[in-house]
Design an enzyme around this catalytic site. Sequence first.
Site, PDB file in Angstrom:
ATOM      1  N   ASP A  18      46.569  45.942  37.176  1.00  9.20           N
ATOM      2  CA  ASP A  18      46.122  45.735  35.795  1.00  9.20           C
ATOM      3  C   ASP A  18      47.189  46.263  34.846  1.00  9.20           C
ATOM      4  O   ASP A  18      47.437  47.457  34.791  1.00  9.20           O
ATOM      5  CB  ASP A  18      44.788  46.489  35.631  1.00  9.20           C
ATOM      6  CG  ASP A  18      44.277  46.463  34.203  1.00  9.20           C
ATOM      7  OD1 ASP A  18      44.774  45.650  33.400  1.00  9.20           O
ATOM      8  OD2 ASP A  18      43.353  47.252  33.908  1.00  9.20           O
ATOM      9  N   ASN A  20      47.294  45.988  31.422  1.00 12.85           N
ATOM     10  CA  ASN A  20      46.932  46.402  30.063  1.00 12.85           C
ATOM     11  C   ASN A  20      45.703  47.305  29.995  1.00 12.85           C
ATOM     12  O   ASN A  20      45.144  47.520  28.923  1.00 12.85           O
ATOM     13  CB  ASN A  20      46.741  45.176  29.162  1.00 12.85           C
ATOM     14  CG  ASN A  20      45.654  44.253  29.706  1.00 12.85           C
ATOM     15  OD1 ASN A  20      45.114  44.510  30.788  1.00 12.85           O
ATOM     16  ND2 ASN A  20      45.331  43.224  28.977  1.00 12.85           N
ATOM     17  N   ASP A  22      42.593  46.962  30.863  1.00 11.54           N
ATOM     18  CA  ASP A  22      41.238  46.478  30.557  1.00 11.54           C
ATOM     19  C   ASP A  22      40.352  46.415  31.807  1.00 11.54           C
ATOM     20  O   ASP A  22      39.220  45.950  31.753  1.00 11.54           O
ATOM     21  CB  ASP A  22      41.289  45.109  29.853  1.00 11.54           C
ATOM     22  CG  ASP A  22      41.834  44.010  30.755  1.00 11.54           C
ATOM     23  OD1 ASP A  22      42.277  44.310  31.886  1.00 11.54           O
ATOM     24  OD2 ASP A  22      41.822  42.829  30.337  1.00 11.54           O
ATOM     25  N   ASP A  26      45.991  41.409  36.459  1.00 11.36           N
ATOM     26  CA  ASP A  26      46.489  40.267  35.689  1.00 11.36           C
ATOM     27  C   ASP A  26      47.889  39.870  36.129  1.00 11.36           C
ATOM     28  O   ASP A  26      48.522  40.548  36.945  1.00 11.36           O
ATOM     29  CB  ASP A  26      46.445  40.594  34.186  1.00 11.36           C
ATOM     30  CG  ASP A  26      47.029  41.971  33.912  1.00 11.36           C
ATOM     31  OD1 ASP A  26      48.187  42.200  34.315  1.00 11.36           O
ATOM     32  OD2 ASP A  26      46.320  42.833  33.348  1.00 11.36           O
ATOM     33  N   HIS A 303      40.773  38.003  51.448  1.00 16.19           N
ATOM     34  CA  HIS A 303      39.783  38.368  50.429  1.00 16.19           C
ATOM     35  C   HIS A 303      38.342  38.067  50.845  1.00 16.19           C
ATOM     36  O   HIS A 303      37.427  38.382  50.101  1.00 16.19           O
ATOM     37  CB  HIS A 303      40.115  37.633  49.137  1.00 16.19           C
ATOM     38  CG  HIS A 303      39.961  36.145  49.305  1.00 16.19           C
ATOM     39  ND1 HIS A 303      40.787  35.391  50.110  1.00 16.19           N
ATOM     40  CD2 HIS A 303      39.037  35.293  48.816  1.00 16.19           C
ATOM     41  CE1 HIS A 303      40.383  34.141  50.091  1.00 16.19           C
ATOM     42  NE2 HIS A 303      39.324  34.040  49.314  1.00 16.19           N
ATOM     43  N   ASP A 304      38.152  37.427  51.985  1.00 15.00           N
ATOM     44  CA  ASP A 304      36.797  37.121  52.458  1.00 15.00           C
ATOM     45  C   ASP A 304      36.369  38.031  53.596  1.00 15.00           C
ATOM     46  O   ASP A 304      35.304  37.845  54.183  1.00 15.00           O
ATOM     47  CB  ASP A 304      36.721  35.670  52.975  1.00 15.00           C
ATOM     48  CG  ASP A 304      36.923  34.651  51.883  1.00 15.00           C
ATOM     49  OD1 ASP A 304      36.563  34.936  50.726  1.00 15.00           O
ATOM     50  OD2 ASP A 304      37.446  33.557  52.194  1.00 15.00           O
TER      51      ASP A 304
HETATM   52  C1  GLC Z   1      36.905  29.896  50.737  1.00 12.03           C
HETATM   53  C2  GLC Z   1      37.407  31.075  49.960  1.00 12.03           C
HETATM   54  C3  GLC Z   1      36.228  31.883  49.507  1.00 12.03           C
HETATM   55  C4  GLC Z   1      35.360  31.033  48.619  1.00 12.03           C
HETATM   56  C5  GLC Z   1      34.989  29.722  49.312  1.00 12.03           C
HETATM   57  C6  GLC Z   1      34.496  28.720  48.313  1.00 12.03           C
HETATM   58  O1  GLC Z   1      36.283  30.267  51.915  1.00 12.03           O
HETATM   59  O2  GLC Z   1      38.315  31.795  50.710  1.00 12.03           O
HETATM   60  O3  GLC Z   1      36.601  33.052  48.843  1.00 12.03           O
HETATM   61  O4  GLC Z   1      34.197  31.709  48.279  1.00 12.03           O
HETATM   62  O5  GLC Z   1      36.079  29.115  49.945  1.00 12.03           O
HETATM   63  O6  GLC Z   1      35.537  28.302  47.484  1.00 12.03           O
HETATM   64 CA    CA Z   2      44.316  43.412  32.654  1.00 10.69          CA
END
Ligand code: GLC
Ligand code: CA
Length: 513
Positions: A18, A20, A22, A26, A303-304
Amino acid sequence: MQTNDLIFYQIYPKSFCDSNGDGIGDIRGIISKIEYLQNLGVNAVWLSPCFKSPFVDNGYDISDYRDIDASVGTLADLEEMIDGFHKAGIKIILDLVANHTSTAHPWFLHSRASKDDPYREYYIWRKTPPNDWQSLFGGSAWEYDERTGEYYLHSFAKEQADLNWDNPKVRREMQDIVRFWVEKGVDGFRCDVLDMISKDLISQYNGSGPRLHEYIRELFAPFYGKIFTVGECWSSDKQNAALFCGRERRELTTVFSFHHLCIDADKFAQKKPPLQEVCRRIADWQCVMQELDAPAAVFLGNHDQPRAVSRFGDDTNYRYESATMLGGLTLLHRGIPFLFQGEEWGVANSTHTSILQFEDVESRNYYEENRTKLSETELLKRLNANARDQARRMLPWTEQLNKSWCSPYTRQNEINFAKESRAKKSVYAFYRDLIALRKAEPCLTKGTYRLKELTNGYYAFERSYQGERILVACCFEKSVNAPKTDGFKPILSNYEKIGKKLYPYQLIVYRKT
Ligand code: GLC
Ligand code: CA
């Protein structure tokens, strides 16, 4: 495109850095970390979506594919970022979310307005649901829309409407979006749930429809060989890998396959998986992709997924050892490693005590659906172990807890980059060594893969190239006798001691010339 030497790093923009204050990561924050990534040694970045979006599914619900969400920056920032990466010798791929758009996308606003709107056929509308498909985030995949009295399909949240790929106009729109970004200089795409774009509505399953491969080929035809493409394909397996990645097919550079992460079918009820089984599945996939002469995408987190060190290692007693051993699994195999932000300094799951500390739509829905069936304690245990939120907390760069769009990381004091970079022995330093080794040894980038030994105590594999051989041994939870290594000399380990035994989570890399 040359892919042998690529080492990817995935950035989840809202949680990376981040600039700035907030509380939202970004693009300017990313720009400020280009040098960091260069020092780490990676040479490619996958950026999760930062396009205009209501953020119901954290940006995977796009309302404008050609603009950046104001919360993370501007198009000019993104252009500057692309340029900055390129100057640093780092390739950049964007996330292409082709299966669905946000219901706030103008196409959908038109589509839902009336049955004879020219955009009606951009989505999948039916008078009555033709199947009983479930949304991957829970509940029916069909949502009734009062305006026209019909149902539309949404494989994910009801705010993510599935596009109708059987409509040639939709396919052209998506190709135009690809062209737009290629012209802006991006090097390729990670393609979100790509194997779902073709559907057979009378089949039991959503996705892997009859025209899937035709659509992939058509989408990338003008760019094939010029850009890098990795499809998120949950359906990819031994049998169909050749269809996606066979060179003569001209479809994708590679796919993310998930067998090694889906050992239990019930995502939230998953227990710690046996490492022997995880490694067996990695080894199998190595062989499949090698046979095809295609690169495997090698990864343990994204990220999943919860944090790899917590899921596969021991983030309490052996955080350093297990995080570095897992780093070896990711960085020493054949193919293209994908690191997820924070993995390089052993960021582990944090522990939360209320559902209000989980922001993800999937976590919230799971909680709602199960709150009468399971105890609060059990639900929180499951969420803490398996929720996607674990990968999405603000990355702990420093000791202080900064303002954050999501519930803050609870182990910030103990696990943060500032502390890591001061420590003599650190996960980060070991990751740098692993990356440097991979770059220095043609055997690791170009060499063949062979499974040497897999027991319930350790996994050993060999890479070889033009007379040079590298052997990698990875110990699981408990100390065991080391494998035979005649003629091999150790060149790197996450323990100082190298003996007749392997220590818990010890990684040893050996060389023979
Ligand atoms: C993929 C992404 C996931 C998202 C899903 C729907 O599996 O990695 O984060 O929720 O698709 O777009
Ligand atoms: Ca930011």
